[in-house]
Design a protein around this motif. Structure first.
Motif, PDB file in Angstrom:
ATOM      1  N   GLN A   1      -2.573  -4.784   5.996  1.00 43.81           N
ATOM      2  CA  GLN A   1      -2.317  -5.443   4.709  1.00 43.81           C
ATOM      3  C   GLN A   1      -1.707  -6.819   4.958  1.00 43.81           C
ATOM      4  O   GLN A   1      -0.550  -6.927   5.371  1.00 43.81           O
TER       5      GLN A   1
ATOM      6  N   SER B   1       0.823  -1.206   0.000  1.00 39.91           N
ATOM      7  CA  SER B   1       0.000   0.000   0.000  1.00 39.91           C
ATOM      8  C   SER B   1       0.859   1.257   0.000  1.00 39.91           C
ATOM      9  O   SER B   1       1.953   1.290   0.564  1.00 39.91           O
TER      10      SER B   1
ATOM     11  N   SER C   1     -12.553  -3.273   1.521  1.00 37.91           N
ATOM     12  CA  SER C   1     -11.260  -2.975   0.918  1.00 37.91           C
ATOM     13  C   SER C   1     -11.085  -1.473   0.794  1.00 37.91           C
ATOM     14  O   SER C   1     -12.031  -0.737   0.547  1.00 37.91           O
ATOM     15  N   LEU C   2      -9.871  -1.021   0.946  1.00 38.63           N
ATOM     16  CA  LEU C   2      -9.596   0.412   0.870  1.00 38.63           C
ATOM     17  C   LEU C   2      -9.416   0.889  -0.552  1.00 38.63           C
ATOM     18  O   LEU C   2      -9.521   2.063  -0.841  1.00 38.63           O
TER      19      LEU C   2
ATOM     20  N   PRO D   1      -5.067   0.854   8.372  1.00 32.77           N
ATOM     21  CA  PRO D   1      -5.418  -0.369   7.637  1.00 32.77           C
ATOM     22  C   PRO D   1      -4.421  -1.488   7.899  1.00 32.77           C
ATOM     23  O   PRO D   1      -3.286  -1.248   8.318  1.00 32.77           O
TER      24      PRO D   1
ATOM     25  N   PRO E   1      -5.282  -4.319   1.181  1.00 29.16           N
ATOM     26  CA  PRO E   1      -5.424  -3.799   2.552  1.00 29.16           C
ATOM     27  C   PRO E   1      -6.891  -3.768   2.967  1.00 29.16           C
ATOM     28  O   PRO E   1      -7.787  -3.606   2.131  1.00 29.16           O
ATOM     29  N   VAL E   2      -7.120  -3.918   4.250  1.00 36.91           N
ATOM     30  CA  VAL E   2      -8.482  -3.857   4.789  1.00 36.91           C
ATOM     31  C   VAL E   2      -8.500  -2.930   6.002  1.00 36.91           C
ATOM     32  O   VAL E   2      -7.491  -2.770   6.695  1.00 36.91           O
ATOM     33  N   GLN E   3      -9.635  -2.331   6.219  1.00 33.82           N
ATOM     34  CA  GLN E   3      -9.823  -1.483   7.395  1.00 33.82           C
ATOM     35  C   GLN E   3     -10.653  -2.259   8.406  1.00 33.82           C
ATOM     36  O   GLN E   3     -11.770  -2.694   8.103  1.00 33.82           O
TER      37      GLN E   3
ATOM     38  N   VAL F   1       0.354   1.313   6.707  1.00 38.04           N
ATOM     39  CA  VAL F   1      -0.389   0.102   7.043  1.00 38.04           C
ATOM     40  C   VAL F   1       0.367  -0.707   8.090  1.00 38.04           C
ATOM     41  O   VAL F   1       1.578  -0.551   8.273  1.00 38.04           O
TER      42      VAL F   1
END
Length: 286
Positions: A174, A66, A273-274, A172, A220-222, A70
């Motif tokens: 990753q 990212s 997902s970002l 986030p 990446p996820v939040q 992250v």
């Protein structure tokens, strides 16, 4: 042939360590003279790349790290995971305290900004606070939630305490999958497990032909703060495990004929997902 390879690589690795030590010492002296902190990130990535070359690693990257800050979360197979991942993204690593005691290597790790953690003794909560500070300062941090290295055939259960640093800092996560292979099969030389010693393990790696390393950067996820720690840990582990399965099944090998071809990597379907499914080309850095 193995001994010739070993001699060449050992010579290159010793020369690399000497040059890296001089560089680290030079940066430290410069900081003391100027009383200004030097950003070691670009220097660290440069050194990590040369370390991978000296080790003879053939690295294939799938997806991209990212561009935003992250918390990287990866499976853990060997000490060589650190130079590999450090060569691909600007990262501050979290490592076991024993590494900090290794001759020269430990000193270089400290100079690169590695965070060390002692097993037990309530150290994890203190380190989590340090990780939060680094993330809030805009520095990527990588943790190994398995808590130890594995043979690389599967992904051990994830411990969730350090993972909470991400939602608490609103950063986030990753996930990253790393694998080592020889002749298309899991590499039995790369895992650094049990009572193995660094110097003997290093010599075994240097003596053998190049290993193929696949690094999969998942989307990446939040993670909202209300997501339970156990659920977060299990979801991230599944994502990393899915990447492992895909690598060993040869799914990424099929992309080698066209390095510009892209393919989505499994993410966390119940965590947003970002980047809206952004695709990134596969790249070989070997």
């Amino acid at each position: 042939m193995n001994w010739l390879r070993l001699c060449v690589r050992v010579t290159a690795f010793v020369a690399f360590l000497a040059a890296t030590t001089l560089l680290a010492a030079g940066l430290r002296i410069t900081e003391m003279v100027t009383r200004k902190t030097i950003d070691r990130t670009p220097w660290a990535r440069f050194c990590f790349r040369w370390a991978c070359r000296c080790l003879g690693l053939n690295i294939h990257q799938h997806g991209s790290p990212s561009n935003d800050t992250v918390l990287f979360v990866s499976n853990h197979i060997s000490w060589s995971d650190i130079p590999i991942l450090g060569s691909l993204a600007p990262i501050r690593f979290l490592s076991k305290a024993e590494v900090g005691q290794w001759p020269l290597i430990g000193w270089l790790a400290r100079q690169a900004g590695t965070l060390f953690i002692h097993r037990g003794g309530g150290q994890a909560r203190r380190v989590r606070g340090q990780i939060i500070e680094n993330l809030q300062a805009g520095e990527n941090v990588l943790v190994y939630p398995e808590g130890t290295t594995s043979a690389g055939l599967t992904v051990l259960p994830f411990h969730g305490l350090l993972l909470r640093a991400a939602p608490e800092s609103k950063t986030p996560i990753q996930p990253v999958t790393i694998t080592y292979r020889r002749d298309g099969r899991p590499d039995h030389l790369a895992p650094f497990i049990g009572e193995d010693e660094f110097h003997s393990h290093l010599l075994r790696m240097l003596r053998q032909p190049s290993a193929r390393v696949d690094v999969v950067f998942h989307e990446p996820v939040q993670s909202p703060e209300e997501v339970p720690t156990a659920e977060l840990a299990a979801s991230l582990r599944q994502t990393v495990l899915d990447g492992l399965t895909r690598v060993y099944s040869g799914k990424f090998d099929q992309q080698e004929t066209n390095l510009l071809r892209t393919e989505d990597v499994p993410g966390l379907p119940h965590l947003p997902s970002l980047h809206g499914g952004r695709r990134s080309p596969d790249r070989s850095t070997g």
